[in-house]
Design an enzyme around this catalytic site. Structure first.
Site, PDB file in Angstrom:
ATOM      1  N   PHE A 280       0.846  -1.190   0.000  1.00 42.88           N
ATOM      2  CA  PHE A 280       0.000   0.000   0.000  1.00 42.88           C
ATOM      3  C   PHE A 280       0.881   1.240   0.000  1.00 42.88           C
ATOM      4  O   PHE A 280       1.642   1.473   0.941  1.00 42.88           O
ATOM      5  CB  PHE A 280      -0.896  -0.033   1.252  1.00 42.88           C
ATOM      6  CG  PHE A 280      -1.785   1.171   1.416  1.00 42.88           C
ATOM      7  CD1 PHE A 280      -2.999   1.253   0.755  1.00 42.88           C
ATOM      8  CD2 PHE A 280      -1.407   2.233   2.238  1.00 42.88           C
ATOM      9  CE1 PHE A 280      -3.827   2.359   0.906  1.00 42.88           C
ATOM     10  CE2 PHE A 280      -2.221   3.345   2.394  1.00 42.88           C
ATOM     11  CZ  PHE A 280      -3.438   3.411   1.726  1.00 42.88           C
ATOM     12  N   ASP A 366     -24.836 -24.370  -8.335  1.00 44.99           N
ATOM     13  CA  ASP A 366     -23.493 -23.898  -7.964  1.00 44.99           C
ATOM     14  C   ASP A 366     -22.570 -23.972  -9.176  1.00 44.99           C
ATOM     15  O   ASP A 366     -23.030 -24.088 -10.316  1.00 44.99           O
ATOM     16  CB  ASP A 366     -22.990 -24.709  -6.752  1.00 44.99           C
ATOM     17  CG  ASP A 366     -22.025 -23.934  -5.878  1.00 44.99           C
ATOM     18  OD1 ASP A 366     -20.859 -23.792  -6.284  1.00 44.99           O
ATOM     19  OD2 ASP A 366     -22.420 -23.445  -4.797  1.00 44.99           O
ATOM     20  N   ASP A 367     -21.306 -23.939  -8.923  1.00 51.52           N
ATOM     21  CA  ASP A 367     -20.266 -23.901  -9.955  1.00 51.52           C
ATOM     22  C   ASP A 367     -20.462 -25.000 -11.017  1.00 51.52           C
ATOM     23  O   ASP A 367     -20.844 -26.114 -10.698  1.00 51.52           O
ATOM     24  CB  ASP A 367     -18.918 -24.122  -9.230  1.00 51.52           C
ATOM     25  CG  ASP A 367     -17.739 -23.757 -10.079  1.00 51.52           C
ATOM     26  OD1 ASP A 367     -17.932 -23.407 -11.251  1.00 51.52           O
ATOM     27  OD2 ASP A 367     -16.610 -23.818  -9.548  1.00 51.52           O
ATOM     28  N   ARG A 443      -5.796 -22.347  -7.282  1.00 51.08           N
ATOM     29  CA  ARG A 443      -6.894 -23.120  -7.855  1.00 51.08           C
ATOM     30  C   ARG A 443      -6.846 -22.981  -9.384  1.00 51.08           C
ATOM     31  O   ARG A 443      -7.865 -22.952 -10.043  1.00 51.08           O
ATOM     32  CB  ARG A 443      -8.249 -22.641  -7.315  1.00 51.08           C
ATOM     33  CG  ARG A 443      -9.291 -23.761  -7.252  1.00 51.08           C
ATOM     34  CD  ARG A 443     -10.690 -23.243  -6.952  1.00 51.08           C
ATOM     35  NE  ARG A 443     -11.603 -24.355  -6.716  1.00 51.08           N
ATOM     36  CZ  ARG A 443     -12.922 -24.262  -6.777  1.00 51.08           C
ATOM     37  NH1 ARG A 443     -13.488 -23.104  -7.055  1.00 51.08           N
ATOM     38  NH2 ARG A 443     -13.679 -25.297  -6.551  1.00 51.08           N
ATOM     39  N   LYS A 476     -25.082 -16.505  -5.437  1.00 54.59           N
ATOM     40  CA  LYS A 476     -23.948 -16.753  -4.536  1.00 54.59           C
ATOM     41  C   LYS A 476     -22.699 -16.201  -5.218  1.00 54.59           C
ATOM     42  O   LYS A 476     -22.293 -16.696  -6.270  1.00 54.59           O
ATOM     43  CB  LYS A 476     -23.809 -18.258  -4.291  1.00 54.59           C
ATOM     44  CG  LYS A 476     -22.614 -18.671  -3.453  1.00 54.59           C
ATOM     45  CD  LYS A 476     -22.683 -20.167  -3.185  1.00 54.59           C
ATOM     46  CE  LYS A 476     -21.437 -20.734  -2.559  1.00 54.59           C
ATOM     47  NZ  LYS A 476     -21.486 -22.215  -2.497  1.00 54.59           N
ATOM     48  N   MET A 479     -15.411 -16.027  -4.370  1.00 53.57           N
ATOM     49  CA  MET A 479     -14.099 -15.412  -4.635  1.00 53.57           C
ATOM     50  C   MET A 479     -13.069 -16.396  -4.100  1.00 53.57           C
ATOM     51  O   MET A 479     -12.820 -16.435  -2.906  1.00 53.57           O
ATOM     52  CB  MET A 479     -14.054 -14.091  -3.858  1.00 53.57           C
ATOM     53  CG  MET A 479     -12.930 -13.164  -4.200  1.00 53.57           C
ATOM     54  SD  MET A 479     -11.530 -13.357  -3.117  1.00 53.57           S
ATOM     55  CE  MET A 479     -10.545 -11.970  -3.556  1.00 53.57           C
ATOM     56  N   GLY A 526     -15.414 -20.543   1.019  1.00 51.31           N
ATOM     57  CA  GLY A 526     -16.117 -20.627   2.297  1.00 51.31           C
ATOM     58  C   GLY A 526     -16.146 -19.252   2.924  1.00 51.31           C
ATOM     59  O   GLY A 526     -16.581 -18.277   2.324  1.00 51.31           O
ATOM     60  N   ASP A 531     -17.005 -10.387   6.574  1.00 49.41           N
ATOM     61  CA  ASP A 531     -16.712  -9.149   7.292  1.00 49.41           C
ATOM     62  C   ASP A 531     -17.892  -8.206   7.169  1.00 49.41           C
ATOM     63  O   ASP A 531     -18.792  -8.408   6.344  1.00 49.41           O
ATOM     64  CB  ASP A 531     -15.426  -8.510   6.742  1.00 49.41           C
ATOM     65  CG  ASP A 531     -15.483  -8.309   5.240  1.00 49.41           C
ATOM     66  OD1 ASP A 531     -16.294  -7.474   4.792  1.00 49.41           O
ATOM     67  OD2 ASP A 531     -14.738  -8.986   4.498  1.00 49.41           O
ATOM     68  N   GLU A 611     -35.511 -40.730   6.678  1.00 47.80           N
ATOM     69  CA  GLU A 611     -34.686 -39.514   6.735  1.00 47.80           C
ATOM     70  C   GLU A 611     -35.419 -38.328   6.106  1.00 47.80           C
ATOM     71  O   GLU A 611     -35.356 -37.203   6.603  1.00 47.80           O
ATOM     72  CB  GLU A 611     -33.351 -39.741   6.015  1.00 47.80           C
ATOM     73  CG  GLU A 611     -32.383 -40.577   6.821  1.00 47.80           C
ATOM     74  CD  GLU A 611     -31.134 -40.961   6.025  1.00 47.80           C
ATOM     75  OE1 GLU A 611     -30.043 -40.971   6.617  1.00 47.80           O
ATOM     76  OE2 GLU A 611     -31.248 -41.263   4.814  1.00 47.80           O
TER      77      GLU A 611
END
Ligand code: GLA
Length: 726
Positions: A280, A366-367, A443, A476, A479, A526, A531, A611
C-alpha cells in the site's frame, strides 16, 4: 444530544446510552484521547498525565517543558515523525521525501444523522438515530488534512470512526499507512482477542495478553481472509462472557487490513485498526483524498456476550439493506456437495422435485454451469450458459424449476479468470500479473483487475445477460483465491489492493441496484471474506466450506462474536461428511445449520424415506424458530473450544421465549450429569419447556441450570421454553 462540545476547553464528548468517549484539542492543538468507557459525566482531562520521560522528545512548541511528549500522551490519531515512537495511525511521504505528519486541530462540525463514505460500506442511521462529529486536523507545513469522522449511535452504544485524508498542498504525497481508529488507553492490563483460522476452519478464538511488544494481525491476501478476521476485542484481564470491561473494534472492510496492539514503555495500551500498510503506497495529487474504511467501536461493561449482541443488532439494523434485511429467507438446497460439477439440467430439476417434496424453497445451481467448466481448471470469465451441458436454455431450466413451485438461484465468481478461457485469450492484461514474470496461480485461476472500470463493466454485462434469462432469485458471489501479482496496466501498484476492493463494492452496489430483490450470499473459499463490509451488500455469507456440524460449532461460535446468526450461511450436508468423514445424525446437522441461514447441501434422492420425514420435520421446526434465530438475542452458553458440550441460546427480544441448543462434542463412560445454565430470561417468570411440559422459573434456569438428557457423542438436543400465561 449525544455530542457535547466545550468550545473553550476544546473538549469533545460523545455519549451513548451506557458509554462515554472523550477527546481534547490541547493548547498545542494536539488531539488527545481522554477516555472511552462506561458513561461518566464531566471532564476527564486530568487523565492525560504529563511527566518528564527523559529521552522522550518534546514538540518544539512546548519550549522548555520536558513533560510534554507525544511519546507517552494518549492521542486520537497519531501522525508520524512527531516524537511518538509507537505505531502511527498515519504515515505520509511528503513531496520533499520527508515522512513527517504533525497533525494539529483545525476545527470541527456537527451534523445530524450518520456520515456516509464515498464508495465504501458504512453504518447508516437516520437523523433521529445518530449524530456525526467531524474534526479536522492539519499538518501546518505540508497542508495534509485529515478529517476524523465520528458517528454516534446512542441507543445502540456504538461509535463509528473513519478518516478522510486530503492532500491540501501542491505536490504529490504518498500515504504509506492509514489507520481507521486508534484507541489509546492510559491505564489497565488488557488482553487481545482475535479470530484466526484457515480454509475450512475459520475464526478460532485466541486470547493473548497485550505485552510490551507490537502484536499484529491482518491480511495481505486482498480479501479480509480466513486467516485473521478484521474484528477484535480488547478486554480487561478479568472480563469474560458475562462480566467485565471490553472494547470491540469491527473494521467495515473486505480487503487488506491490519490491527496492532501494544503496551508502551509507561504502560499505556495502544490499539490501531486500519488498512494494511504492506502493498500500500497511495499517491495523492494536490486536492485528492483517500477515505479510510470505518471501524465500529463499542464498550461493554458486561462482557463479550453483551458486546456481541450489540454488534448483531447494529449490523442487522444499520448495515444490512434491502428486502432481506427484514424478510424471511428461503430455505435453499445447493447443488455443490450434491453433484459438484457433474450435473445436467435434468439432474438439477430432480433436485428441485425433491426440494418441492421436502418443503425446501429454492434450488441453487453452484459452480459448473458456464462455458467449458467441466472442472475447476478452466472457463472462469466465460459467463455464458453451457446449454449443451444443461440440455436446455437457462430460461427453460428456471421455468421447469419454478413450475415445481421452487425458486432458483445461481453461483458466480465475477472477480476471477482462468487462463483457459475466451476472456483471458482476448484480454490477458485484464488479469493481475507482473510483466516479465509468471503469475502465481491458485486453484489454477488468476484474479481480474477489478480496479479497472472497463474490466468490471464487461463482467457486469456478462453476468446481467445471464441473470436476465429467467427468474433468478438468489446469487452466490464467490471469490476463490487471494491476490498476489499486484500490477495493473492502469492502476499504480500501490493503489491496487485498495482500489480493487472499491471495485468489488461498486460491482456489488450496481448488482443490488439492478436486482433489488435478489438475495445475495457472499462467499470466498467458504468464509474467507466474512466481514462487516460484505454484509452491507449481502445479508448472508457462506460461513465455511466445512459443513461438518461438529467443526461448525467452533466456526460458528467464533463468527458469532461480531456477526449476526442470520448472516452465517449454514447447511445440512451428507454423511460421512465430505470434509471430515465424520458421521453425525440428521438432528445434529440440523441443530448446527439452524444456527445460521439454514439450508441443505446434499442429494435428497439418496436419503431413506425415514430420513426424508426427518428433513420435513426439521424444516417445520426451523420455521417455528426462525424469528428467534433471525431476530432474537444470542447467548453463548459454553465455549466449544474448552467444554464438552457446545451450547447456545436464542431469546426473543421481550424475553417470552427461548431456544437452547446443545451438542455433545466428546463423551465418556458413566458421565456426570450436566446442568445447563440459561441466560437472558426473566428471573421471576415461569417458563414451560415444550417437550416435557415441565415448568421452571427463569431464575432457576439461569442460576441452577437444567439437567441435560444423557446424550451420546455428537448428539444434539433443543430445549424450547415459553413464558407461562399468568
Ligand atoms: C468454493 C465455495 C463452495 C463452492 C465452490 C465451487 O469453494 O466456497 O461453496 O461454491 O467454490 O467451486
Amino acid at each position: 444530544m449525544a455530542i457535547l462540545v466545550d468550545e473553550e476547553k476544546r473538549i469533545f464528548t460523545l455519549h451513548t446510552e451506557h458509554t462515554t468517549y472523550q477527546m481534547k484539542a490541547d493548547r498545542y492543538g494536539v488531539l488527545l484521547h481522554l477516555y472511552y468507557g462506561a458513561r461518566v459525566p464531566g471532564s476527564m482531562e486530568y487523565l492525560a498525565v504529563q511527566r518528564d520521560r527523559g529521552f522522550s522528545g518534546n514538540i518544539y512548541d512546548a519550549g522548555e517543558d520536558r513533560t510534554y511528549s507525544l511519546d507517552t500522551l494518549p492521542q486520537e490519531y497519531p501522525g508520524s515523525g512527531t516524537g511518538d515512537f509507537r505505531s502511527s495511525a498515519l504515515v505520509v511521504r511528503n513531496a520533499d521525501g520527508s515522512e513527517c505528519c504533525d497533525l494539529r486541530y483545525a476545527g470541527y462540525e456537527i451534523a445530524k444523522g450518520k456520515y456516509g463514505l464515498q464508495g465504501l460500506p458504512a453504518v447508516y442511521a437516520s437523523g433521529k438515530e445518530a449524530e456525526t462529529l467531524k474534526i479536522t486536523l492539519e499538518d501546518r507545513v505540508t497542508k495534509v488534512r485529515v478529517q476524523l469522522l465520528y458517528g454516534v449511535l446512542a441507543a445502540e452504544d456504538m461509535i463509528t470512526r473513519s478518516a478522510v485524508i486530503t492532500n491540501g498542498g501542491s505536490g504529490q504525497v504518498v500515504v504509506e499507512k492509514a489507520g481507521s481508529a486508534c484507541l489509546d488507553l492510559v491505564s489497565g492490563d488488557y488482553d487481545f482477542i482475535t479470530f484466526h483460522g484457515r480454509h475450512m476452519m475459520e475464526r478460532n478464538f485466541q486470547r493473548t495478553e497485550i505485552l510490551h511488544a507490537n502484536q499484529v494481525i491482518g491480511s495481505r491476501r486482498g480479501a479480509s481472509s480466513s486467516q485473521y478476521n478484521p474484528a477484535v476485542i480488547v478486554a480487561e484481564k478479568n472480563a469474560g462472557e458475562d462480566f467485565g470491561n471490553c472494547y470491540g473494534m469491527v473494521f467495515v472492510y473486505s480487503g487488506n487490513f491490519m490491527c496492532e496492539a501494544e503496551k508502551d514503555q509507561v504502560g499505556n495500551t495502544r490499539v490501531l485498526m486500519g488498512l494494511q500498510n504492506e502493498l500500500f503506497h497511495y499517491p495523492l495529487e494536490a486536492g485528492e483524498s483517500l477515505t479510510v474504511p470505518e471501524t465500529i467501536l463499542t464498550f461493554s461493561s458486561r462482557g463479550f456476550g453483551e458486546l456481541s449482541r450489540r454488534y448483531h443488532r447494529c449490523i442487522r439494523e444499520h448495515i444490512f439493506r434491502g428486502k432481506y434485511k427484514t424478510c424471511s429467507k428461503p430455505i435453499l438446497l445447493n447443488s455443490w456437495e450434491a453433484f459438484y460439477m457433474e450435473f445436467t439440467g435434468d439432474k438439477i430439476c430432480q433436485l428441485a422435485e425433491e426440494a418441492a417434496e421436502l418443503g425446501i424453497d429454492m434450488v441453487v445451481l453452484d459452480d459448473g454451469w458456464f462455458g467449458n467448466r467441466f472442472d475447476d481448471n478452466r472457463a472462469l470469465g466465460d459467463w455464458t450458459v453451457n446449454e449443451e451441458k444443461l440440455g436446455c436454455t437457462l430460461g427453460e431450466l428456471i421455468q421447469r424449476i419454478n413450475g415445481l413451485g421452487v425458486k432458483f438461484g445461481i453461483w458466480i465468481e465475477p472477480e476471477m479468470v482462468n487462463e483457459d478461457s475466451g476472456l483471458y485469450r482476448a484480454h490477458p492484461d485484464w488479469a493481475l500479473q507482473i510483466p516479465g514474470r509468471k503469475p502465481v496461480r491458485s486453484r489454477n485461476q488468476l484474479v481480474l483487475d477489478f480496479s479497472r472500470k472497463e474490466v468490471r463493466d464487461h463482467i457486469f454485462d456478462q453476468i446481467c445477460a445471464v441473470l436476465d434469462q429467467g427468474n433468478v432469485e438468489y446469487v452466490k458471489w464467490d471469490m476463490n483465491r487471494s491476490l498476489v501479482d499486484l500490477y495493473s496496466a492502469e492502476t499504480p501498484a500501490g493503489k491496487i489492493a485498495y482500489d480493487y476492493v472499491l471495485g468489488v463494492y461498486e460491482f456489488a452496489e450496481r448488482l443490488l441496484q439492478r436486482y433489488p430483490d435478489i438475495l445475495l450470499e457472499g462467499c470466498s473459499g467458504g468464509g474467507g471474506r466474512f466481514d462487516a463490509g460484505m454484509l452491507y451488500y449481502s445479508t448472508q455469507i457462506w460461513c465455511s466450506d466445512n459443513t461438518d456440524p461438529v467443526d461448525r460449532l467452533r466456526i460458528q461460535y467464533g463468527t458469532s462474536f461480531f456477526y449476526p446468526i442470520s448472516s452465517m450461511g449454514s447447511h445440512v450436508s451428507a454423511v460421512p461428511n465430505h470434509q471430515t468423514g465424520r458421521v453425525t445424525s440428521l438432528k445434529t446437522r440440523g441443530v448446527a445449520a439452524m444456527s445460521g441461514t439454514f439450508g441443505y447441501e446434499l442429494n435428497p434422492a439418496v436419503l431413506s424415506g425415514e430420513e426424508k420425514e426427518l428433513v420435513r420435520e426439521q424444516i417445520r421446526e426451523y420455521r417455528k424458530y426462525e424469528h428467534l434465530i433471525r431476530r432474537g438475542d444470542y447467548y453463548r452458553l459454553t465455549d466449544p473450544f474448552a467444554d464438552a458440550y457446545a451450547a447456545w441460546e436464542f431469546v426473543s427480544e421481550d424475553g417470552s421465549e427461548a431456544l437452547a441448543n446443545v451438542v455433545l462434542q466428546e463423551t465418556h463412560a458413566n458421565k456426570a450429569v450436566y446442568y445447563l445454565k440459561l441466560k437472558g430470561l426473566k428471573p421471576d417468570a415461569l417458563y414451560r419447556e415444550e417437550e416435557s411440559g415441565r415448568t421452571y422459573y427463569g431464575g432457576a434456569l439461569m442460576e441452577a441450570g437444567i439437567p441435560l438428557p444423557d446424550m451420546g457423542e455428537y448428539q444434539a438436543c433443543q430445549l424450547h421454553f415459553r413464558l407461562c400465561p399468568v
